[in-house]
Design a protein around this motif. Structure first.
Motif, PDB file in Angstrom:
ATOM      1  N   TYR A 301      -9.832 -26.141  11.045  1.00  0.00           N
ATOM      2  CA  TYR A 301     -10.604 -25.534   9.950  1.00  0.00           C
ATOM      3  C   TYR A 301     -11.900 -24.919  10.471  1.00  0.00           C
ATOM      4  O   TYR A 301     -12.355 -23.873   9.981  1.00  0.00           O
ATOM      5  N   LEU A 302     -12.511 -25.564  11.456  1.00  0.00           N
ATOM      6  CA  LEU A 302     -13.719 -24.980  12.042  1.00  0.00           C
ATOM      7  C   LEU A 302     -13.407 -23.645  12.723  1.00  0.00           C
ATOM      8  O   LEU A 302     -14.170 -22.678  12.606  1.00  0.00           O
ATOM      9  N   LEU A 303     -12.278 -23.577  13.427  1.00  0.00           N
ATOM     10  CA  LEU A 303     -11.866 -22.311  14.047  1.00  0.00           C
ATOM     11  C   LEU A 303     -11.633 -21.233  13.003  1.00  0.00           C
ATOM     12  O   LEU A 303     -12.057 -20.077  13.169  1.00  0.00           O
ATOM     13  N   ALA A 304     -10.952 -21.591  11.920  1.00  0.00           N
ATOM     14  CA  ALA A 304     -10.679 -20.612  10.871  1.00  0.00           C
ATOM     15  C   ALA A 304     -11.968 -20.117  10.214  1.00  0.00           C
ATOM     16  O   ALA A 304     -12.081 -18.944   9.850  1.00  0.00           O
ATOM     17  N   ALA A 305     -12.934 -21.023  10.074  1.00  0.00           N
ATOM     18  CA  ALA A 305     -14.219 -20.625   9.493  1.00  0.00           C
ATOM     19  C   ALA A 305     -14.932 -19.596  10.366  1.00  0.00           C
ATOM     20  O   ALA A 305     -15.702 -18.770   9.875  1.00  0.00           O
ATOM     21  N   VAL A 306     -14.696 -19.634  11.669  1.00  0.00           N
ATOM     22  CA  VAL A 306     -15.251 -18.634  12.578  1.00  0.00           C
ATOM     23  C   VAL A 306     -14.462 -17.328  12.488  1.00  0.00           C
ATOM     24  O   VAL A 306     -15.015 -16.226  12.589  1.00  0.00           O
ATOM     25  N   ALA A 307     -13.154 -17.433  12.278  1.00  0.00           N
ATOM     26  CA  ALA A 307     -12.296 -16.247  12.287  1.00  0.00           C
ATOM     27  C   ALA A 307     -12.555 -15.316  11.113  1.00  0.00           C
ATOM     28  O   ALA A 307     -12.496 -14.085  11.257  1.00  0.00           O
ATOM     29  N   VAL A 308     -12.839 -15.864   9.920  1.00  0.00           N
ATOM     30  CA  VAL A 308     -12.973 -15.013   8.725  1.00  0.00           C
ATOM     31  C   VAL A 308     -14.105 -13.995   8.856  1.00  0.00           C
ATOM     32  O   VAL A 308     -13.896 -12.795   8.617  1.00  0.00           O
ATOM     33  N   PRO A 309     -15.334 -14.389   9.238  1.00  0.00           N
ATOM     34  CA  PRO A 309     -16.362 -13.356   9.417  1.00  0.00           C
ATOM     35  C   PRO A 309     -16.042 -12.370  10.536  1.00  0.00           C
ATOM     36  O   PRO A 309     -16.433 -11.201  10.475  1.00  0.00           O
ATOM     37  N   LEU A 310     -15.300 -12.821  11.548  1.00  0.00           N
ATOM     38  CA  LEU A 310     -14.872 -11.890  12.593  1.00  0.00           C
ATOM     39  C   LEU A 310     -13.905 -10.847  12.032  1.00  0.00           C
ATOM     40  O   LEU A 310     -13.953  -9.667  12.400  1.00  0.00           O
ATOM     41  N   PHE A 311     -13.015 -11.278  11.146  1.00  0.00           N
ATOM     42  CA  PHE A 311     -12.122 -10.320  10.497  1.00  0.00           C
ATOM     43  C   PHE A 311     -12.906  -9.323   9.650  1.00  0.00           C
ATOM     44  O   PHE A 311     -12.596  -8.130   9.621  1.00  0.00           O
ATOM     45  N   TRP A 312     -13.923  -9.824   8.939  1.00  0.00           N
ATOM     46  CA  TRP A 312     -14.745  -8.913   8.136  1.00  0.00           C
ATOM     47  C   TRP A 312     -15.419  -7.870   9.031  1.00  0.00           C
ATOM     48  O   TRP A 312     -15.412  -6.677   8.721  1.00  0.00           O
ATOM     49  N   ALA A 320     -13.565  -6.999  17.277  1.00  0.00           N
ATOM     50  CA  ALA A 320     -13.682  -8.195  16.438  1.00  0.00           C
ATOM     51  C   ALA A 320     -12.319  -8.587  15.867  1.00  0.00           C
ATOM     52  O   ALA A 320     -12.016  -9.781  15.720  1.00  0.00           O
ATOM     53  N   LEU A 321     -11.499  -7.598  15.551  1.00  0.00           N
ATOM     54  CA  LEU A 321     -10.150  -7.895  15.072  1.00  0.00           C
ATOM     55  C   LEU A 321      -9.322  -8.586  16.151  1.00  0.00           C
ATOM     56  O   LEU A 321      -8.533  -9.487  15.865  1.00  0.00           O
ATOM     57  N   PHE A 322      -9.494  -8.142  17.398  1.00  0.00           N
ATOM     58  CA  PHE A 322      -8.757  -8.756  18.496  1.00  0.00           C
ATOM     59  C   PHE A 322      -9.084 -10.252  18.592  1.00  0.00           C
ATOM     60  O   PHE A 322      -8.187 -11.101  18.654  1.00  0.00           O
ATOM     61  N   VAL A 323     -10.371 -10.554  18.614  1.00  0.00           N
ATOM     62  CA  VAL A 323     -10.804 -11.954  18.749  1.00  0.00           C
ATOM     63  C   VAL A 323     -10.372 -12.760  17.527  1.00  0.00           C
ATOM     64  O   VAL A 323      -9.860 -13.884  17.641  1.00  0.00           O
ATOM     65  N   ALA A 324     -10.563 -12.174  16.347  1.00  0.00           N
ATOM     66  CA  ALA A 324     -10.230 -12.885  15.106  1.00  0.00           C
ATOM     67  C   ALA A 324      -8.745 -13.218  15.037  1.00  0.00           C
ATOM     68  O   ALA A 324      -8.363 -14.295  14.568  1.00  0.00           O
ATOM     69  N   ALA A 325      -7.887 -12.295  15.494  1.00  0.00           N
ATOM     70  CA  ALA A 325      -6.438 -12.529  15.437  1.00  0.00           C
ATOM     71  C   ALA A 325      -6.045 -13.726  16.297  1.00  0.00           C
ATOM     72  O   ALA A 325      -5.220 -14.562  15.892  1.00  0.00           O
ATOM     73  N   VAL A 326      -6.620 -13.837  17.478  1.00  0.00           N
ATOM     74  CA  VAL A 326      -6.321 -14.978  18.351  1.00  0.00           C
ATOM     75  C   VAL A 326      -6.822 -16.277  17.720  1.00  0.00           C
ATOM     76  O   VAL A 326      -6.109 -17.290  17.682  1.00  0.00           O
ATOM     77  N   VAL A 327      -8.047 -16.257  17.207  1.00  0.00           N
ATOM     78  CA  VAL A 327      -8.657 -17.470  16.664  1.00  0.00           C
ATOM     79  C   VAL A 327      -7.908 -17.958  15.430  1.00  0.00           C
ATOM     80  O   VAL A 327      -7.627 -19.158  15.283  1.00  0.00           O
ATOM     81  N   ILE A 328      -7.530 -17.052  14.508  1.00  0.00           N
ATOM     82  CA  ILE A 328      -6.884 -17.489  13.268  1.00  0.00           C
ATOM     83  C   ILE A 328      -5.490 -18.045  13.556  1.00  0.00           C
ATOM     84  O   ILE A 328      -5.047 -19.003  12.915  1.00  0.00           O
ATOM     85  N   HIS A 329      -4.798 -17.475  14.545  1.00  0.00           N
ATOM     86  CA  HIS A 329      -3.484 -18.012  14.882  1.00  0.00           C
ATOM     87  C   HIS A 329      -3.597 -19.388  15.547  1.00  0.00           C
ATOM     88  O   HIS A 329      -2.780 -20.286  15.284  1.00  0.00           O
ATOM     89  N   ALA A 330      -4.580 -19.551  16.398  1.00  0.00           N
ATOM     90  CA  ALA A 330      -4.796 -20.858  17.012  1.00  0.00           C
ATOM     91  C   ALA A 330      -5.112 -21.903  15.941  1.00  0.00           C
ATOM     92  O   ALA A 330      -4.600 -23.032  15.979  1.00  0.00           O
ATOM     93  N   ALA A 331      -5.945 -21.534  14.971  1.00  0.00           N
ATOM     94  CA  ALA A 331      -6.306 -22.462  13.895  1.00  0.00           C
ATOM     95  C   ALA A 331      -5.095 -22.808  13.043  1.00  0.00           C
ATOM     96  O   ALA A 331      -4.857 -23.982  12.705  1.00  0.00           O
ATOM     97  N   LEU A 332      -4.311 -21.790  12.697  1.00  0.00           N
ATOM     98  CA  LEU A 332      -3.158 -22.023  11.827  1.00  0.00           C
ATOM     99  C   LEU A 332      -2.119 -22.924  12.474  1.00  0.00           C
ATOM    100  O   LEU A 332      -1.637 -23.883  11.864  1.00  0.00           O
ATOM    101  N   VAL A 333      -1.790 -22.649  13.735  1.00  0.00           N
ATOM    102  CA  VAL A 333      -0.716 -23.427  14.356  1.00  0.00           C
ATOM    103  C   VAL A 333      -1.166 -24.853  14.656  1.00  0.00           C
ATOM    104  O   VAL A 333      -0.383 -25.804  14.521  1.00  0.00           O
TER     105      VAL A 333
END
Length: 403
Positions: A301-312, A320-333
């Motif tokens: 959840y902490l990783l996902a909280a970082v990913a959302v503003p990166l997506f924005w 930022a999309l590149f980094v956010a995509a990696v982070v959100i997938h790591a958080a989800l799995v």
């Protein structure tokens, strides 16, 4: 005549030299399950990278057909509710065979659809029938050693996420080259071959059944109510998967829109960043076996909280999309491996518990992606990120205090 001692030694030697029985849990079996899971999971997300091509074919705007991606997730949730509990009471081999045939027929109907309504109906049936991985995950968890259970579950989850990546990357490239209808046809062929191959190697089993065929469905609310751990896993994964779905299903609209103006094929390549999920899954399984599910979910959840503003930020800056995509997938799995392992081991009916867990997750994802499509139409990419943030907040705060 040999003595009793000699006979016993001979029997012991024969037992020791006899080849070990091949059980579902071997590396070969797990590999087949993972590949089959990848192909079937891809069916749920086939439409997402093809929305621009589908809209062009039917003379609509891409945002006007975005709801088809949500239909796929709702269909999957319905299929899970109907079919996944049967893993506790029916022969899995026959069930997997039947669902594979239905999925193949529905994919062929999707390829031949004359309009959006027919396509949405075929996609709904495809997704409802493509629940084979969730019938097999409980089997894998049952047969795995206790100290490696999360690792075995993670192997199947890695296959699932590889399929999601393939749906976006291969689907986008093939759709650009051969048209979106050919993508659905190709998926049907792969589903038929791998689904039947998997059914053939499943153990033939007679499952005890005490109630009606669908008696597991009315048992779901009581099961969740009696198990706080299962309830917490359901709600937290609904929040996490909802945030991911809102962002990932809308991403093609951002990438092919005026902000970036990418082609469908190029936008599909963006899904390669989702390979982070396949890499993280085995690591997450090891961490769950060592430190427990709760700590892994908190970190996710902490990783996902970082990913959302990166997506924005990615609405204006590509890196930022590149980094956010990696982070959100790591958080989800990581969240998924931890929560699903918990769901599979917290009750005496793992298939029914797994149904409750996955239905909750996909229902959360379907609602979030539907809201994200509407938010994109009204407020653009910022609206999509807001939906994702709300889902994360709801998923965590609702379970922060024990019931």
């Amino acid at each position: 005549m040999p003595s009793a001692t000699t006979a016993g030694q001979t029997a012991t030697t024969a037992h020791q030299t006899r080849p070990p029985e091949r059980k579902p849990g071997s590396a070969l079996f797990l590999t087949l399950i993972a590949v089959c899971s990848a192909v079937t999971a891809a069916n749920i997300y086939l439409a997402a990278p093809l929305l621009s091509l589908i809209a062009r074919d039917f003379g609509s705007a891409p945002s006007a057909v975005a709801w088809i991606a949500s239909v796929a997730q709702f269909g999957y949730a319905v299929g899970l509710l109907l079919f996944a509990p049967l893993g506790d009471s029916v022969n899995r081999r026959r069930l997997v065979t039947g669902l594979t045939v239905v999925t193949t027929a529905a994919l062929a109907a999707s390829a031949a659809a004359p309009g959006t309504a027919a396509l949405a109906a075929a996609v709904f049936v495809t997704s409802a029938a493509t629940v084979v991985p969730q019938l097999l995950v409980p089997l894998v968890a049952e047969r795995a050693p206790a100290d490696r259970r999360a690792r075995h579950v993670a192997a199947v989850i890695a296959g699932l996420f590889a399929g999601i990546v393939a749906a976006r990357v291969v689907g986008g490239l093939a759709g650009q080259a051969f048209g979106w209808r050919a993508v659905f046809l190709g998926a049907g062929v792969l589903t038929l071959v791998l689904g039947l191959a998997t059914a053939l190697v499943l153990p033939s089993e007679r499952r005890p059944r005490t109630g009606g065929l669908f008696s597991g469905i009315p048992a779901l609310p009581g099961l969740v109510r009696r198990s706080p751990d299962l309830w917490r896993a359901c709600v937290r994964q609904a929040g996490m998967f909802g945030a991911w779905s809102a962002l990932w299903t809308s991403l093609a609209l951002l990438l092919t829109g005026p902000e970036y103006g990418l082609s469908t094929a190029t936008a599909g390549l963006f899904g390669l960043f989702g390979l982070a999920a396949s890499v993280v899954a085995p690591l997450a399984g090891g961490l769950v076996d060592r430190f427990g599910a709760a700590r892994v979910v908190r970190s996710a959840y902490l990783l996902a909280a970082v990913a959302v503003p990166l997506f924005w930020l990615g609405g204006q800056v590509m890196w930022a999309l590149f980094v956010a995509a990696v982070v959100i997938h790591a958080a989800l799995v990581a969240s998924h491996v931890a929560n699903q392992t918990l769901a599979l081991t917290t009750t005496s009916t793992p298939a029914t518990a797994n149904t409750a867990y996955v239905v909750a997750g996909f229902a959360g994802g379907a609602v979030a992606s539907a809201l994200a499509g509407s938010a994109f139409s009204h407020w653009g990419w910022g609206g999509v990120c807001a939906v994702a943030a709300v889902w994360l907040v709801l998923g965590w705060t609702t379970t922060a205090v024990r019931r």
